[in-house]
Write a protein that holds these residues in place. Structure first.
Motif, PDB file in Angstrom:
ATOM      1  N   ASP A 232       1.013  -1.109  -0.245  1.00  0.00           N
ATOM      2  CA  ASP A 232       0.030   0.199   0.210  1.00  0.00           C
ATOM      3  C   ASP A 232       0.892   1.536  -0.060  1.00  0.00           C
ATOM      4  N   PHE A 233       0.660   2.177  -1.009  1.00  0.00           N
ATOM      5  CA  PHE A 233       1.641   3.208  -1.193  1.00  0.00           C
ATOM      6  C   PHE A 233       0.692   4.388  -1.536  1.00  0.00           C
ATOM      7  N   THR A 234       1.375   5.802  -1.439  1.00  0.00           N
ATOM      8  CA  THR A 234       0.629   6.799  -1.913  1.00  0.00           C
ATOM      9  C   THR A 234       1.370   7.146  -3.179  1.00  0.00           C
ATOM     10  N   GLN A 235       0.519   7.619  -3.876  1.00  0.00           N
ATOM     11  CA  GLN A 235       0.745   8.335  -5.467  1.00  0.00           C
ATOM     12  C   GLN A 235       0.168   9.806  -5.593  1.00  0.00           C
ATOM     13  N   ILE A 236       0.952  10.331  -6.127  1.00  0.00           N
ATOM     14  CA  ILE A 236       0.593  11.875  -6.524  1.00  0.00           C
ATOM     15  C   ILE A 236      -0.006  11.724  -8.116  1.00  0.00           C
ATOM     16  N   MET A 471       9.454  10.014 -15.474  1.00  0.00           N
ATOM     17  CA  MET A 471      10.738  10.711 -14.892  1.00  0.00           C
ATOM     18  C   MET A 471      11.470  10.078 -14.022  1.00  0.00           C
ATOM     19  N   VAL A 472      12.825  10.103 -14.076  1.00  0.00           N
ATOM     20  CA  VAL A 472      13.868   9.136 -13.485  1.00  0.00           C
ATOM     21  C   VAL A 472      14.648  10.014 -12.705  1.00  0.00           C
ATOM     22  N   LEU A 473      15.114   9.853 -11.643  1.00  0.00           N
ATOM     23  CA  LEU A 473      16.059  10.302 -10.785  1.00  0.00           C
ATOM     24  C   LEU A 473      16.978   9.424  -9.971  1.00  0.00           C
ATOM     25  N   ASN A 474      18.165   9.428 -10.549  1.00  0.00           N
ATOM     26  CA  ASN A 474      19.324   8.693  -9.932  1.00  0.00           C
ATOM     27  C   ASN A 474      18.987   7.202  -9.910  1.00  0.00           C
ATOM     28  N   GLY A 525      -2.082  12.084 -18.479  1.00  0.00           N
ATOM     29  CA  GLY A 525      -1.633  12.487 -17.023  1.00  0.00           C
ATOM     30  C   GLY A 525      -0.326  11.706 -16.693  1.00  0.00           C
ATOM     31  N   ILE A 526      -0.361  11.527 -15.148  1.00  0.00           N
ATOM     32  CA  ILE A 526       0.958  10.993 -14.663  1.00  0.00           C
ATOM     33  C   ILE A 526       0.671  10.544 -13.347  1.00  0.00           C
ATOM     34  N   GLY A 527       1.503   9.718 -12.647  1.00  0.00           N
ATOM     35  CA  GLY A 527       1.449   9.175 -11.258  1.00  0.00           C
ATOM     36  C   GLY A 527       2.801   9.262 -10.752  1.00  0.00           C
ATOM     37  N   PHE A 528       3.128   9.973  -9.797  1.00  0.00           N
ATOM     38  CA  PHE A 528       4.360   9.846  -9.041  1.00  0.00           C
ATOM     39  C   PHE A 528       4.052   9.121  -7.878  1.00  0.00           C
TER      40      PHE A 528
END
Length: 579
Positions: A232-236, A471-474, A525-528
């Motif tokens: 269970d996680f949180t998505q923007i 989007m990718v970070l490190n 759209g997108i989901g972070f």
């Protein structure tokens, strides 16, 4: 006796400007030091620690001597300058000369020390998570998470988005991961599904004319766990109408720059670099490459295809990475360890080459070796790592994993606070699932193909690229999104290619297809992953550090003991029997 409802200060907020003032503070005892005729109590709350002092003439001295760690106290006194200062603490120049003391709650000796340097193993800390949460590091992370969440809300709200909640009890639809199912008491034999994401609801919001939507959404997926994943996680989550790829990528990279500046006071250079999926795989062996170091993949198949060394010449695909300056840094024992690491990824072995020694140079001609060195920009002092296999995709993925492993072993990521963002675009629409014997959607079946690739749906669907973007970070995927299909005929074609029978399409997605018959705007759209963003901004590698009450890698919440059995009467009420 001081009254805790009259608290005047938080422990960590007192400063020299408060000297001479009356203070009422509340918190937990970090430590008590009884020096005989002088007692010091370090009182802690979420803001930090303040020293409370009881001298020999204080009538509360005896009571202070009975105080133990983790007692909850309310302390009243006068703030004064410390005679022995502690520069390591923000409150280290002052102390409270105690005139009133109330023990609000006694405490057992905790199973581990409430300190950032605790040596307790993670499982024990998760069992007593309410104690673990008292540690300053986790308090800082919870505050960071709060600040990030508030900054996200502010950014989207300021840019014309509505925050809309979508249902938690929904319908099971095939979206890539297993659903968590909830049996219905009122409709026996039927089940709700907990949402893997608000994907279909947010598209329906666009059909409903909302135009710009966002949500801090709880999502649930029944999948195998790892250090950066929770069930269970949180998505923007966000969606926009009448936009193209660049519109969505632009506003969301501005959102990331906003929260980095607002929360960490760090500037992110915009626009973020862009890279196609193919280029990322070819250069880094991964669709989420870490750009903080080099070691790019090089295809050396052409240099060794006619070699007498059959390991290379008969492989079909041969690739290499050049660990510049790595020759002296990897011993033979360490190279053997890297070989075992590579075998664990599915290849038969690992070849290597240094200027002074090599596992394969003697099998190549001088011309072939020179061409290998040219293609890889090899120089004395470098280390070449080479993988050969019949499957080019396996060669690239293995080299990509080796690239990251070498960086870790060389310490290139230790204390590295760089933030290397980029967008990955043009993902394949489909990938072939050997397990299912059919094409499956690499993202999801609502992703729109690139306009120029639509004709390939009928002739060569595996070559179709999409209007998708990550989007990718490190080395971590922060978000994934796409422009959605808004044409009902194209959506039906997509379901057909994914082998959904017409009846199955109507049963699973009839609500969406029906909505599309009543006028649907172009949208995307997108989901972070909020947890992952917090993890990276907090500088930790474990997502459990940034979730208040996380589950283990076996999906167990050890503090409450879930999952657990339920009363047979509950199952009977639901019409369920266990097998």
């Amino acid at each position: 006796m001081p009254n805790y409802t009259e608290r005047t200060h938080l422990c960590g907020q007192l400063r020299t400007g408060d000297i001479g003032a009356r203070a009422v503070v509340c918190g937990w005892v970090q430590r008590q030091r009884d020096l005989g005729g002088l007692v010091f109590i370090d009182l802690r709350d979420r803001t930090g620690i303040v020293q409370c002092t009881f001298d020999s003439e204080n009538p509360l001295l005896a009571a202070a001597g009975d105080i133990r760690p983790e007692y909850v106290l309310c302390v009243q006194g006068t703030v004064r300058e410390r005679s022995s200062k502690n520069p390591a603490l923000p409150t280290g120049d002052l102390e409270i000369d105690v005139t009133g003391l109330d023990v609000l709650s006694a405490a057992k000796t905790p199973p581990f020390e409430i300190d950032d340097d605790t040596r307790a193993n993670e499982l024990l800390r998760l069992e007593y998570r309410y104690l673990d949460l008292r540690r300053p590091q986790l308090q800082r992370i919870l505050r960071l998470r709060h600040e990030i969440t508030q900054a996200v809300r502010r950014f989207y709200s300021d840019n014309g988005f509505y925050e809309v909640e979508t249902p938690i009890l929904t319908k099971s639809t095939p979206e890539g991961s297993r659903d968590y199912l909830v049996p219905s008491r009122l409709h026996k034999g039927k089940f709700y599904a907990l949402p893997q994401s608000p994907q279909q609801y947010k598209q329906l919001l666009m059909v409903g004319g909302v135009d710009r939507y966002f949500q801090i959404a709880r999502c649930l997926r029944d999948e195998d766990l790892r250090a950066d994943r929770q069930p269970d996680f949180t998505q923007i989550d966000m969606e926009m109408s009448f936009v193209g790829m660049e519109d969505i990528m632009s506003i969301n990279e501005r959102m990331m720059a906003y929260i980095y500046k607002k929360v960490l006071d760090r500037d992110i250079s915009l626009p973020l670099p862009r890279m196609s999926y193919k280029e990322a795989i070819d250069r880094f062996g991964s669709d989420k490459p870490d750009l903080r170091f080099g070691f790019e993949l090089k295809d050396i198949t052409s240099a060794v295809k006619d070699s007498t060394f059959k390991v290379f010449s008969e492989a079909g695909a041969v690739g290499a990475i050049n660990i510049d300056g790595g020759a002296a840094k990897f011993t033979r024992k360490e190279l053997d360890s890297l070989t075992e690491f590579a075998k664990g990824l599915g290849v038969k072995g690992l070849a290597w080459h240094k200027a002074e020694s090599s596992s394969f140079a003697k099998f190549l001609s001088e011309e072939e070796l020179a061409e290998v060195q040219r293609l890889t920009a090899f120089a004395p002092g470098d280390l070449l790592l080479v993988i050969a296999d019949g499957k080019q995709a396996l060669v690239k993925s293995c080299l990509g994993a080796l690239r990251g492993e070498c960086a870790r072993r060389l310490g290139l990521l230790d204390g590295n606070t760089e933030a290397k963002f980029l967008w990955i675009t043009e993902f394949p629409m489909f990938e072939y699932s050997a397990e299912e014997g059919r094409l499956v959607a690499q993202h999801h079946p609502f992703t729109c193909p690139l306009d120029e690739d639509i004709p390939l749906l009928d002739t060569d669907p595996e070559r179709v690229r999409t209007k998708a973007y990550d989007m990718v970070l490190n080395g971590y995927e922060l978000c994934s999104g796409s422009i959605r299909i808004h044409d009902s005929a194209l959506q039906a074609k997509m379901f057909e290619l994914l082998n959904f029978e017409p009846e199955e399409m109507r049963r699973r997605f009839g609500h969406l297809l029906r909505a599309f018959e009543y006028g649907v705007p172009p949208h995307g759209g997108i989901g972070f992953g909020l947890d992952r963003i917090v993890m990276l901004m907090a500088g930790t590698e474990n997502i459990r550090d940034v979730v208040a009450f996380p589950k283990t890698q076996s999906a167990v919440e050890v503090m409450m003991g879930s999952p657990d059995t339920v009363d047979p009467a509950q199952l009977a009420e639901l019409g369920i029997g266990l097998v």
